[in-house]
Design an enzyme around this catalytic site. Structure first.
Site, mmCIF file in Angstrom:
data_model
loop_
_atom_site.group_PDB
_atom_site.id
_atom_site.type_symbol
_atom_site.label_atom_id
_atom_site.label_comp_id
_atom_site.label_asym_id
_atom_site.label_seq_id
_atom_site.Cartn_x
_atom_site.Cartn_y
_atom_site.Cartn_z
ATOM 1 N N HIS A 18 3.808 -2.264 2.856
ATOM 2 C CA HIS A 18 3.822 -0.925 2.269
ATOM 3 C C HIS A 18 5.047 -0.698 1.390
ATOM 4 C CE1 HIS A 18 1.041 -0.694 5.650
ATOM 5 N NE2 HIS A 18 0.444 0.292 4.995
ATOM 6 N N ASP A 77 0.819 -1.211 0.000
ATOM 7 C CA ASP A 77 0.000 0.000 0.000
ATOM 8 C C ASP A 77 0.859 1.272 0.000
ATOM 9 O OD1 ASP A 77 -2.004 -1.834 0.307
ATOM 10 O OD2 ASP A 77 -2.861 -0.960 2.130
HETATM 11 ZN ZN ZN Z 1 -2.493 2.999 3.377
#
Ligand code: ZN
Length: 401
Positions: A357, A219
């Site tokens: 991430h 992400d």
């Molecule tokens: Zn996020």
């Protein structure tokens, strides 16, 4: 009529494999006609080679009827002993010819014989490839197979069909035909890419628990770290899904593009990483992703994992399933590569969706943990797939524009 005696096998081969490639005039939509110029049932009357997204389509109509079990899918063209119906495909500017021949089913499945021929026409390698074969009567046949199955990449190719028939009604030397008769026909294999996908149930926290498949997701990109993730995924032959923030896409458009080009997937992570974004934020993000990559997401990842029924229905209205996760190593808090690794591998089960991430801060710990995560999960028998694949949804392919 053209007998083997008139043309000779050597001449046929030379004319087939030789380097004199003069394109014939193309018919409409890749359809070509060939005159009644050979005896026997395999006098070719109409034929074509064209592209259907990732597939190549072959179609041939002959003057007489034939059965697939009558054809040899690995003929020796020099020996004149076989009955065959083949197409030769030649990459412009390259040596060698790919030969595809129709033949009977193998193990109950439709296959084509695929041979690579040397410059002198001898067989360099042979294999059977899977194809979908259709017959609309005894005098026509069509087949469809993945271009990648015979290693075709976007380029200009030349093609020509060949047939041979021994036995009645042909005389002792048999009959043969080439179509186009004198020249090669041309087709342009155009590049394709994923342009969309189908959305399934929503929301989802994981995929089916009975398959050893896992979806790694990243992400808050695209960012300057994204290429480092892609490099590892490529080296390890793993696929992943990147949930991107719309506002960051224009600044890292080439990194977003590289996600799709490398066979990974992109999802929507809102425009500005706002909690429970509205429909406008989701739509704008999709538009930016599509502008940068040609791909329209069908997955939405709510920032912070926070969603309600309105978020789910807004995403659904844009053709997106809301995708959460069931494994969270909290890599955003930079707990160290070792902690990220052990949190992921200890919590992962069949069907898991792992959130990590590739943006939003210094992501070098996640980069450092990723190869070990992949090796350990592989060692446990897991396949690392995109979320769309994990959920048994389909990727939609189209031409690159
Ligand atoms: Zn996020």
């Amino acid at each position: 009529m053209r007998g083997w005696r008139l043309i000779g096998a050597a001449a046929l081969l030379a004319a087939t494999v030789g380097i004199v490639l003069v394109p014939a005039a193309a018919g409409r939509g890749g359809r070509h006609r060939d005159p009644a110029d050979a005896a026997g049932p395999l006098d070719i009357r109409a034929m074509g080679v064209d592209q259907a997204i990732r597939d190549i389509r072959l179609h041939v109509r002959t003057r007489g009827g034939f059965g697939l079990e009558q054809l040899d899918r690995r003929p020796d063209l020099a020996k004149q002993t076989d009955r065959f119906l083949c197409v030769h495909i030649h990459r412009a500017g390259a040596a060698g010819v790919r030969q595809l021949c129709f033949g009977p089913k193998h193990g109950g499945k439709d296959v084509l014989g695929y041979a690579r021929l040397r410059g002198n026409g001898s067989i360099k390698s042979f294999e059977r490839i899977r194809a979908r074969v259709k017959r609309h009567g005894p005098r026509s046949i069509a087949a469809r197979f993945r271009a990648s199955a015979i290693g075709l990449t976007p380029h200009v190719y030349f093609w020509r069909y060949l047939s041979g028939w021994r036995g009645p009604p042909c005389r002792r030397r048999g009959c043969s035909d080439r179509a186009p008769s004198r020249r090669w026909a041309k087709f342009h294999l155009r590049p394709v890419q994923p342009v969309g996908c189908t959305d399934g149930p929503s929301p989802v926290f994981h995929g089916p628990r009975h398959h050893k498949r896992v979806a790694l997701t990243f992400d808050d990109g695209p960012s300057g770290y994204t290429p480092r993730f892609l490099k590892i995924l490529k080296r390890e032959h793993a696929k992943a899904t990147f949930f991107e923030i719309g506002a960051q896409v224009p600044g890292y458009a080439s990194n977003a593009r590289a996600v799709i080009d490398s066979g990974n997937e992109i999802g929507n992570h809102s425009m500005h990483h706002e909690t429970r974004p509205g429909s406008a934020s989701m739509r704008q993000t999709n538009r930016r992703i599509e502008r940068a990559t040609g791909f329209e997401p069908c997955l939405f990842r709510p920032p912070g994992g926070s969603f309600d029924s309105r978020v789910i229905s807004d995403a659904r209205g844009l053709g997106m399933a809301t995708v959460v996760w069931d494994v969270d190593p909290q890599d955003w808090s930079t707990p160290g590569a070792g902690a990220i690794y052990s949190r992921v591998v200890s919590a992962t089960r069949p069907g898991s969706i792992v959130v990590m991430h590739d943006g939003g801060g210094n992501r070098s710990q996640t980069v450092a943990a990723l190869p070990r995560i992949i090796h350990t999960l592989r060692g446990r028998g897991y396949h690392l797939v995109t979320v769309t694949k994990l959920l048994h949804e389909r990727t939609i392919w189209g031409e690159v524009h």
